[in-house]
Write an enzyme that holds these catalytic residues in place. Structure first.
Site, PDB file in Angstrom:
ATOM      1  N   LYS A   1       0.843  -1.201   0.000  1.00 21.77           N
ATOM      2  CA  LYS A   1       0.000   0.000   0.000  1.00 21.77           C
ATOM      3  C   LYS A   1       0.876   1.248   0.000  1.00 21.77           C
ATOM      4  O   LYS A   1       2.066   1.178   0.303  1.00 21.77           O
ATOM      5  CB  LYS A   1      -0.908  -0.017   1.225  1.00 21.77           C
ATOM      6  CG  LYS A   1      -0.131  -0.053   2.538  1.00 21.77           C
ATOM      7  CD  LYS A   1      -1.025  -0.375   3.734  1.00 21.77           C
ATOM      8  CE  LYS A   1      -0.213  -0.380   5.013  1.00 21.77           C
ATOM      9  NZ  LYS A   1      -0.960  -0.892   6.159  1.00 21.77           N
TER      10      LYS A   1
ATOM     11  N   ARG B   1     -11.028   0.544  14.732  1.00 20.35           N
ATOM     12  CA  ARG B   1     -10.917   1.309  13.495  1.00 20.35           C
ATOM     13  C   ARG B   1     -11.924   0.739  12.511  1.00 20.35           C
ATOM     14  O   ARG B   1     -12.984   1.286  12.311  1.00 20.35           O
ATOM     15  CB  ARG B   1      -9.478   1.213  12.969  1.00 20.35           C
ATOM     16  CG  ARG B   1      -9.146   2.160  11.870  1.00 20.35           C
ATOM     17  CD  ARG B   1      -7.656   2.188  11.555  1.00 20.35           C
ATOM     18  NE  ARG B   1      -7.165   0.917  11.003  1.00 20.35           N
ATOM     19  CZ  ARG B   1      -5.928   0.738  10.547  1.00 20.35           C
ATOM     20  NH1 ARG B   1      -5.043   1.728  10.606  1.00 20.35           N
ATOM     21  NH2 ARG B   1      -5.553  -0.416  10.053  1.00 20.35           N
TER      22      ARG B   1
ATOM     23  N   HIS C   1      -6.259  -6.788  13.043  1.00 13.90           N
ATOM     24  CA  HIS C   1      -5.038  -5.978  13.031  1.00 13.90           C
ATOM     25  C   HIS C   1      -4.690  -5.613  14.465  1.00 13.90           C
ATOM     26  O   HIS C   1      -5.564  -5.208  15.233  1.00 13.90           O
ATOM     27  CB  HIS C   1      -5.273  -4.724  12.190  1.00 13.90           C
ATOM     28  CG  HIS C   1      -4.000  -4.004  11.796  1.00 13.90           C
ATOM     29  ND1 HIS C   1      -2.837  -4.671  11.504  1.00 13.90           N
ATOM     30  CD2 HIS C   1      -3.733  -2.692  11.628  1.00 13.90           C
ATOM     31  CE1 HIS C   1      -1.896  -3.785  11.178  1.00 13.90           C
ATOM     32  NE2 HIS C   1      -2.423  -2.569  11.243  1.00 13.90           N
TER      33      HIS C   1
ATOM     34  N   ARG D   1       1.117 -10.654   7.684  1.00 22.30           N
ATOM     35  CA  ARG D   1       1.081  -9.506   6.772  1.00 22.30           C
ATOM     36  C   ARG D   1       2.286  -8.605   7.038  1.00 22.30           C
ATOM     37  O   ARG D   1       2.281  -7.770   7.927  1.00 22.30           O
ATOM     38  CB  ARG D   1      -0.215  -8.716   6.961  1.00 22.30           C
ATOM     39  CG  ARG D   1      -1.473  -9.522   6.667  1.00 22.30           C
ATOM     40  CD  ARG D   1      -2.706  -8.640   6.648  1.00 22.30           C
ATOM     41  NE  ARG D   1      -2.859  -7.862   7.866  1.00 22.30           N
ATOM     42  CZ  ARG D   1      -3.516  -8.280   8.956  1.00 22.30           C
ATOM     43  NH1 ARG D   1      -4.120  -9.463   8.969  1.00 22.30           N
ATOM     44  NH2 ARG D   1      -3.590  -7.507  10.011  1.00 22.30           N
TER      45      ARG D   1
ATOM     46  N   TYR E   1      13.958  32.233   5.108  1.00 20.50           N
ATOM     47  CA  TYR E   1      12.673  32.892   5.332  1.00 20.50           C
ATOM     48  C   TYR E   1      12.497  33.310   6.778  1.00 20.50           C
ATOM     49  O   TYR E   1      12.843  32.541   7.695  1.00 20.50           O
ATOM     50  CB  TYR E   1      11.519  31.943   4.976  1.00 20.50           C
ATOM     51  CG  TYR E   1      11.269  31.833   3.493  1.00 20.50           C
ATOM     52  CD1 TYR E   1      10.910  32.950   2.739  1.00 20.50           C
ATOM     53  CD2 TYR E   1      11.357  30.605   2.849  1.00 20.50           C
ATOM     54  CE1 TYR E   1      10.664  32.838   1.381  1.00 20.50           C
ATOM     55  CE2 TYR E   1      11.108  30.482   1.498  1.00 20.50           C
ATOM     56  CZ  TYR E   1      10.762  31.605   0.764  1.00 20.50           C
ATOM     57  OH  TYR E   1      10.512  31.495  -0.570  1.00 20.50           O
TER      58      TYR E   1
ATOM     59  N   CYS F   1      12.461  25.170   3.119  1.00 21.41           N
ATOM     60  CA  CYS F   1      11.676  25.881   2.105  1.00 21.41           C
ATOM     61  C   CYS F   1      10.940  24.867   1.238  1.00 21.41           C
ATOM     62  O   CYS F   1      11.090  23.655   1.412  1.00 21.41           O
ATOM     63  CB  CYS F   1      12.569  26.736   1.215  1.00 21.41           C
ATOM     64  SG  CYS F   1      13.798  27.704   2.097  1.00 21.41           S
TER      65      CYS F   1
ATOM     66  N   ASP G   1      11.375  24.022  -1.964  1.00 21.99           N
ATOM     67  CA  ASP G   1      12.217  23.175  -2.814  1.00 21.99           C
ATOM     68  C   ASP G   1      13.662  23.086  -2.343  1.00 21.99           C
ATOM     69  O   ASP G   1      14.486  22.459  -3.000  1.00 21.99           O
ATOM     70  CB  ASP G   1      12.230  23.722  -4.251  1.00 21.99           C
ATOM     71  CG  ASP G   1      10.834  23.974  -4.766  1.00 21.99           C
ATOM     72  OD1 ASP G   1      10.070  22.996  -4.842  1.00 21.99           O
ATOM     73  OD2 ASP G   1      10.507  25.135  -5.057  1.00 21.99           O
TER      74      ASP G   1
END
Ligand SMILES: *Cc1c(COP(=O)(O)O)cnc(C)c1O
Length: 866
Positions: free
Chosen positions: A528, A630, A660, A717, A759, A808, A810
């Site tokens: 997943k 859940r 689970h 699992r 910044y 920041c 990027d």
């Protein structure tokens, strides 16, 4: 102009096997590659046959894509499936293709240039097109489409309505080929570039190859050949055949009418003075060629100083000068000069790139033969860098020389050009350099370094260990060596953030967990969330190869994607949407069912599915809630569940029962976990009794596998542990990190004391000077903003560099004051190998799962394995 399909039998001397449904159907485009169907309408497919390929095998696929016109050399087993399509049968589909192209060419009345020679064809073609396009509308071969199939495709594009001029390349590797290309191109003008050893293997001698090539210019309507008379063999052959020619020379070759004198300037350009040779009048035949025809300017400036470019530009200049003789094509001398100055290097050949550690790369991965090597070494020779000249060279192919002689010539060339290091790649070069006197010749030079690798992969694996500094590196390899990978590895990276996924580590971790399973326990692997960020398809296919029993994804779309990529393992879907039954069924995805409501939906869908012929719904897994709170059936819903199961036992294909664990990793909650497991065992037993048969029971995640071996039931699992991350405080010594997030330094800054950073000036000033590195990663790549202001750190040269100021979008800045060797282009480890992701997660109060799955999709995944 259009060609009706029904004209083909007469045009090709072919048999009509089946007429198309539409008798007016016409041929708009030619199609040879079944994978490249652009517009199916009007496409005519030629089923070509080669040693490893037969186009006839793809007829049905092409028909399915809408192609309706076919030329074949044997009929399909039945024409039944090809209703409405036209088929003609010929003896030889390639010959038919060429015939059709030749007929097409014959309808064009304008001038057509044919270019051949061993090197430079493509560049000269591109440059001529650049030079002439302001005044002509040109049809030219795309890229280097110069082969037996490339030429017909190129010529097919020629249109009397759209074009005033054609320029086509012809390349051959065997006897007999040029006559066929000449018949298709039917050039009225020709250009011969150079005679070199490329593609020698198919010819008995240089002379034979030359004779073959010159056949391009032997047709009836041929007017004039432009060539360089400084190659005596070429000049002699052209004269012996009395081809009408215009030759040029830089060295007063007697046959040349055009004499060029070159003078290099100090600014990278070259001035060419043009004079007429004594031999000019006779050789020029009917042309009235005299100096005034060149106009006032007999001097031109070319925007190059390097040898390969100059040679190619002079060919072009000669063509332009030839065109000056005809008032219809002559240009004002100033315009001619303007166009010459606009020439730009053609990228497909020799590229100079900024490399790591102050190096420059000459990227010449286009071809690899002796003549090409000599030209490239000329370019290398002009680069004087303190670190010297390195050549990375693959086996030379198709030279026609015996290996010892070939590599003796290579060694002599390298020596003549002042090469200081040779890295040979390939079986042949490795053998030759290791075993013969060429090595002695090279190593006789002071401080010469010689290394060799049998394969490109071997070189790549070792590349990081080779100390390149401030040198010029010529990377020259035949195409099949894939040297672009070497260039990429040596190049100054652009956006350097990658997630490196180590597939060997993944396999190691898989085996580690496997060993903890009892015999017969099945293994489901969770892929997943893009396989915990690492790339679901690649991981899934490795797992399939390693014979995992099941995969699991969160959503049906993820499962569909795996199926689309050919994954055939059983796949469980944790959270299928309410309207995904169709998708589940089509892609054989097994849903987790966690409520009575969803189970009734499933029952309804199963009843409907029974009415059509598409097959049953896939089996399901019942999810029990034993403490997670859940999803799942709580114990007090069990009676209702059992009642529903009992009533519809035959319509509900239950494959598994699962739960689970909420805290399998934490010893503090072991009592709770045991209660969960006991509740699961109880509820599962009741369900199995109601169903009247056993089903797959599964409860353990990664931490559970490690800590509760007695609770494996029928399947476990595996999740985060596979990806090399030990869940929980106890850790796990035996896991290897799979994912390593890496980025690079974009810039280094030396900051005086008292300077703030970033910044909001949140990187506070310090009392001492600092050295900062700006890295090419930010929160848009998944680098968490909570790492700001020293919470995060990266690994550079094995040392830790803390984050300064705010992360920041990027970029992020780190302090490298204590890592003086850090420089732009260096790789920083953000997490993974050498920098434990658990520790980083703790530093910002999260868990490794989040860091792994946050790595954004824009970050390139690179899969590595031995
Ligand atoms: C994610 C998941 C797992 C795997 O958990 P890890 O802690 O990553 O091993 C197992 N079962 C279910 C239902 C899950 O959602």
């Amino acid at each position: 102009m259009s060609l009706r399909f029904l004209d083909l039998p007469a045009r090709l001397g072919a048999t009509l096997l089946q007429a198309p449904a539409d008798p007016a159907a016409s041929v708009q485009s030619l199609l040879l590659d079944s994978r490249r169907v652009g517009l199916a309408e009007g496409a005519l497919f030629f089923a070509l046959r080669g040693p490893r390929h037969d186009g006839h095998h793809h007829l049905a696929a092409l028909y399915a894509k809408g192609v309706r016109q076919f030329v074949v050399s044997y009929p399909p087993a039945s024409l039944g499936p090809f209703a409405g399509a036209g088929f003609v049968l010929v003896a030889d589909t390639l010959a038919a293709l060429q015939t059709l192209a030749a007929q097409h060419r014959a309808q064009f009345a304008g001038p057509v240039w044919g270019i051949t020679g061993s090197n430079g064809k493509t560049i000269v073609k591109e440059w001529l097109a650049q030079l002439l396009s302001p005044s002509e509308s040109i049809c030219r071969s795309p890229r280097s489409y110069n082969s037996q199939v490339g030429v017909p495709l190129s010529v097919w594009e020629l249109s009397a309505a759209r074009h005033t001029l054609g320029i086509f390349e012809a390349g051959i590797s065997e006897r007999g080929e040029m006559a066929r290309l000449a018949a298709i191109i039917q050039p009225t003008f020709g250009l011969f570039t150079t005679l070199g050893p490329a593609h020698d293997a198919g010819f008995a001698s240089e002379a034979e190859k030359l004779g073959e090539k010159l056949q391009l210019f032997a047709g009836a309507g041929f007017e004039r050949l432009v060539y360089c008379a400084d190659q005596p063999l070429v000049a002699a052959a052209v004269q012996a055949r009395t081809l009408p020619a215009l030759a040029w020379t830089r060295h007063d070759a007697p046959a040349a009418a055009l004499r060029f004198r070159l003078k290099a300037t100090s600014v990278g350009s070259t001035v060419v003075r043009v004079r007429l040779g004594a031999a000019a009048p006779d050789l020029l035949g009917p042309l009235d060629f005299h100096e005034p025809a060149l106009g006032a300017a007999t001097r031109f400036t070319l925007p190059f100083a390097d040898e390969p470019a100059l040679e190619n530009a002079l060919h072009c200049l000669a063509v332009l000068l030839l065109r000056q003789l005809d008032p219809a094509t002559a240009l004002a001398p100033a315009e001619l000069q303007r166009r010459l100055l606009g020439l730009r290097p053609v990228a497909m050949r020799l590229e100079m790139k900024a490399g790591r550690h102050g190096c420059y790369l000459l990227d010449d991965t286009y071809n690899n033969d002796l003549a090409g090597l000599a030209l490239a070494l000329d370019a290398l020779g002009r680069q004087a860098r303190p670190g010297g000249r390195t050549v990375i060279l693959s086996d030379l192919l198709e030279s026609g020389l015996a290996a010892p002689e070939l590599y003796a010539r290579v060694a002599a060339l390298l020596r003549a050009h002042g090469v200081t290091r040779l890295i040979g790649v390939g079986e042949e070069i490795t053998y030759e350099l290791a075993s013969t006197s060429q090595q002695a010749q090279l190593l006789a030079q002071e401080q010469f370094i010689l290394q060799s690798y049998p394969t490109t992969e071997a070189l790549l694996a070792d590349l990081h260990a080779i100390d390149f500094q401030n040198e010029t590196i010529l990377v020259k390899g035949a195409r099949r060596f894939g040297f672009e990978r070497v260039v990429a590895a040596l190049q100054q990276p652009q956006h350097g953030t990658v997630l490196e996924v180590n597939l060997d580590a993944l396999t190691h971790n898989l085996q580690h967990y496997r060993r903890q399973l009892r015999p017969g326990t099945k293994l489901m692997v969770m892929v997943k969330a893009f396989a915990y960020g690492s790339g679901s398809y690649e991981v899934a296919s490795l797992l399939e190869f390693q014979r995992a029993d099941y995969l699991a994804v969160a959503y049906a779309d993820e499962g569909q994607q795996l199926r689309d990529n050919g994954i055939s393992l059983p796949i469980m879907v944790l959270n299928p949407g309410p309207d995904s039954f169709g998708q589940l069924r089509r892609y054989r995805l097994e849903p987790e069912v966690y409520s009575l409501e969803r189970l009734r939906d499933y029952l309804q869908a199963a009843r409907e599915a029974a009415q059509d012929a598409l097959g049953p719904l896939p089996p399901l897994h019942l999810k029990l809630d034993t403490g997670m709170r859940r999803l799942g059936f709580a114990e007090d819903e069990l009676p209702a569940l059992l009642a529903l199961l009992a009533a519809h036992r035959d319509q509900l294909p239950v494959a598994g029962i699962m739960t689970h664990l909420a805290a399998a990793d934490d010893p503090a909650h072991d009592e709770f976990t045991r209660q969960q497991l006991a509740a699961f065992a109880r509820m599962a037993a009741a369900i199995e009794e109601t169903l009247g048969r056993p089903v797959l029971k599964h409860a353990l995640n990664s931490a559970g596998i490690r800590r509760f071996p007695e609770a494996q039931f029928d399947m476990v699992r595996l999740g985060v542990g596979l990806y090399g991350v030990a869940a929980g405080a106890e850790g796990e010594d035996n896991l290897q990190p799979v994912s390593t997030l890496k980025t690079t330094i974009s810039q280094i800054k030396e900051l005086p004391a008292g300077t703030t950073v970033g910044y909001g000036r949140r990187g506070a000033a310090t009392a001492h000077p600092r050295r900062l590195a700006t890295l090419a990663i930010g929160y848009a790549d998944g680098y968490d903003r909570r790492f700001s202001s020293g919470a995060g750190l990266v690994l550079l040269h094995g040392q830790r560099a803390p984050v300064v100021g705010s992360v920041c979008m990027d970029m992020v800045m780190v302090d490298v004051t204590d890592i003086p060797q850090a420089r732009p282009g260096d790789v920083a480890v953000v997490f993974g190998d050498g920098l434990d992701i658990n520790e980083l997660a703790q530093r910002i109060g999260t868990i490794p799962y989040e860091l792994l799955t946050n790595v954004s999709e824009r970050v390139k995944r690179v899969f590595v394995s031995e």
